[in-house]
Design a protein around this motif. Structure first.
Motif: not given
Lengths: 432, 299
Positions: B223, B227, B231, B280, B283-284, B287-288
């Motif tokens: 994770i 992230i 980026q 954002t 990425v969220i 990540s999930i």
């Protein structure tokens, strides 16, 4: 165990939302290699004033700054050097916050800053009007906004010549004498034909990139991307731009496709990866610093189809400067005719002060490095041929798109037609 | 009595809040405010020459039709994949060696693997730029010596992604290895002894014991690298030294680079904020997805 797992993954997710957005703020400085001059402002006396000076190169000012500091013990000048674009972008975004006392603005960016001239000190407060006649009128005008605010005083001008490697020319069976070399290329077509002869004879490239033809030809007119009065965009209709594009495309086979200011470019200046550079006066200083051992191998010839300007800056004082009066005193001193002439003889920036063009010592100045070429006279003649060229607010964006398009042709990613189409399309979207 | 303890509890709670307040205040100023402000800017048109004006969803509508965004997303994922997968595998292998070998100077080796991580990205990029230079780079020289054709690393799409991935791998592998090492050290020795008795090979032990036992740590690193990787900014920025475009064909333009180009080179603050918001969300959600995939590792 299960708890730790959940905690760890939660941590990751929480970090996700925090990192993404707050991450942007901290990274703004990573691109500009900051080199503060030695003393970080530790002053011997309480009274010492530290002037923050932002620039995009050291401008060769080291000696003059030392001289000024010695004569004015209460002043210390702290120069911060960044890369070209980050410097101007950073300056624009810090005008409302942490602005320096002195900032250099290059002519390509001058119109962008004209729009925010009110965020700079109007130098008429410090008697700038009296200086106007000392400078080339069109260079002076690049530091004056529509309402007559004088927000910057001109540094050098960049009349262009062709710098060439006479030793490589000799090896390729080309003439080496600077007058004979100049006679090889009355037009840009002749210049490219000479390049083709060079490439055929040596197998090496003639130019480092097609950008050099582009840069020179687009600047040989009184209009570039904007109409001369600045009212309309003409990047897609101006015949001079079309000409610069076509010549650059034609120069692809004689170019090495090396990016400017890169390690390969600097190395190529020494090892003959290319044989010529279009050479504004200030470029002489750069060549000497990158290829110090090649004195006598480089020489200077005239550019095809007359002169053209590349570069030059204004020194400005942001309105939020801590010491505006001290900054103004330094700027007027360092940009005086006498000091600009000193700078030319040391590192090649050609004065924008008209008195210098009559000066016997400047006119008779020869550069030992450039095979004793009478560079004083060459550039003084070049300056008088220059016509004022309007540089618009989105100048740099437009130029970058054309430059990238030429790069795509050189890489073989696109045909010239596709590259031109995509450049125009990108500019239309971003500029209008 | 009862009221007294309640009072005590309340004052404890209050002092607890007081002790933790610096975090919340700093987070509010430097974390929460910028996030909220970015959302606000994302719904405006704003540049340094004018006041912000409300444009609603215009920035987002424009962005969805901007092929530069989709190209940047493709590049970002390609670079992320090329860097993260080898990075995690090499880090696991390094941690395993550091944990199980009897080499002298354990602390020394553990410090060594962290050195790339504390080196400045700019310095790394300069060194790699020299190594991978087209004309005078050492790697191309080696390729030529071995009879291969030299590669124009920066100007190719795949080759520039590989080059960036190598920089990321070089920088972050040691860091991940140390995290894995810490986790591996808490795996009970008895499990390995039992496996040894059953005749399991070292590799079998690694797959059947080590990996499942340090699963939470692997989830964490995956994770964090998601992230960080999505980026990615400094490496592609410094690759060609020609600004924020990410190459003449935008071949290594990443989402963060695109955001910077719009915000600080084109001065479209609203548009840049919209890109930040989209990033954002990407990425969220990614990540999930990664979390769900990695969680499937057999316990």
């Amino acid at each position: 165990m299960a708890k730790t797992k959940r905690l760890l993954s939660l941590l990751g997710l929480a970090a996700a939302s925090g990192l993404v957005l707050s991450g942007c703020a901290t990274q703004t400085t990573t691109d500009s290699a900051t080199t503060d001059s030695a003393d970080g402002g530790t002053s011997s006396t309480e009274e010492q004033k530290v002037l923050q000076f932002w620039a995009f190169g050291d401008m060769g000012l080291g000696d003059l700054i030392a001289e000024y500091e010695a004569a004015n013990p209460d002043i210390k000048i702290n120069m911060k050097v960044s890369d070209f674009d980050p410097h101007h972008q950073g300056l624009l975004t810090s005008l409302d916050s942490a602005a320096p006392d002195i900032a250099a603005i290059e002519v390509g960016y001058s119109s962008l800053f004209k729009a925010v001239a009110a965020k700079f000190v109007d130098m008429r407060e410090f008697g700038a009007e009296a200086l106007e006649d000392d400078y080339l009128d069109w260079r002076w005008a690049q530091g004056v906004d529509l309402e007559g605010r004088v927000f910057g005083i001109p540094t050098d001008v960049g009349p262009m010549t062709i710098c060439y490697r006479s030793d490589l020319f000799a090896a390729a069976g080309l003439p080496t004498d600077r007058d004979e070399v100049s006679a090889l290329w009355p037009t840009w077509e002749d210049f490219i034909a000479t390049g083709e002869k060079y490439v055929a004879a040596t197998g090496d490239s003639f130019l480092s990139s097609t950008g050099y033809v582009w840069n020179a030809v687009k600047n040989q007119s009184d209009e570039k991307f904007y109409s001369a009065d600045g009212s309309t965009l003409v990047y897609d209709t101006n015949p001079q731009i079309k000409k610069a594009w076509d010549l650059s495309v034609a120069a692809t086979p004689i170019s090495a496709n090396i990016g400017d200011w890169t390690a390969d470019w600097n190395a190529g200046m020494n090892n003959g990866a290319y044989a010529v550079l279009t050479c504004p006066a200030w470029m002489m200083g750069y060549i000497q610093s990158q290829a110090p051992d090649l004195g006598g191998s480089w020489d200077v010839a005239t550019m095809p189809e007359g002169g053209g300007n590349w570069g030059g800056s204004q020194l400005t004082i942001p309105a939020r400067a801590q010491y505006p009066a001290e900054a103004a005193a330094f700027i007027t001193w360092v940009l005086s005719a006498e000091n600009q002439q000193k700078l030319f003889e040391k590192s090649g920036q050609f004065p924008s002060t008209v008195a210098a063009y009559e000066s016997e010592s400047l006119l008779s100045f020869e550069s030992e490095y450039f095979s004793n070429a009478p560079v004083g006279e060459i550039y003084a003649t070049g300056v008088t041929q220059l016509v004022p060229l309007y540089e618009g607010p989105k100048e740099r964006v437009i130029d970058q798109e054309f430059g990238a398009a030429l790069g795509r042709i050189a890489n073989g990613d696109q045909t010239p037609g596709e590259a031109y189409e995509s450049a125009i399309e990108n500019i239309k979207r971003d500029v209008g | 009595m009862a009221t007294n303890s309640k009072k005590l509890l309340r004052s404890e709670r209050r002092s607890g809040l007081l002790y933790t307040s610096p975090f919340f205040i700093i987070f509010a100023v430097f974390g929460l405010f910028p996030i909220v402000y970015t959302f606000w800017v994302g719904f405006h048109k704003w540049d340094p020459f004018s006041e912000p004006t409300w444009v609603g969803l215009d920035n987002f509508v424009l962005l969805m039709g901007d092929d530069r965004l989709w190209l940047a997303i493709r590049n970002t994922f390609s670079i992320w994949f090329l860097s993260s997968v080898p990075q995690i595998l090499i880090a696991l292998w390094l941690a395993w060696i550091l944990n199980h070998s009897r080499i002298k100077g354990n602390t020394f080796w553990r410090s060594v693997v962290l050195i790339p991580n504390i080196t400045s990205v700019v310095a790394v990029a300069v060194v790699f730029g020299q190594l991978f230079g087209r004309d005078y780079g050492m790697i191309n020289w080696l390729l030529t010596v071995l009879g291969f054709t030299p590669i124009d690393w920066v100007n190719g799409t795949f080759s520039s992604h590989v080059l960036i991935a190598i920089m990321v791998i070089w920088r972050w592998t040691g860091y991940n290895a140390l995290i894995y090492l810490a986790a591996m050290q808490s795996v009970p020795e008895e499990l390995y002894e039992a496996a040894e008795l059953d005749g399991a090979s070292k590799f079998r032990q690694f797959i059947e014991i080590t990996i499942p036992q340090i699963r939470p740590t692997i989830i964490f690193t995956v994770i964090v690298s998601t992230i960080g990787g999505l980026q990615i900014f400094a490496e592609p920025l410094i690759l060609d030294g020609q600004g924020y475009a990410g190459g003449v064909s935008r071949q290594f333009s990443t989402v963060t680079l695109f955001m910077f180009e719009q915000g600080f080179s084109r001065f479209e603050y609203g548009y840049a904020s919209a890109i930040a918001i989209v990033l954002t969300l990407i990425v969220i959600s990614f990540s999930i997805v990664n979390f769900l995939i990695v969680r499937k590792i057999r316990a």
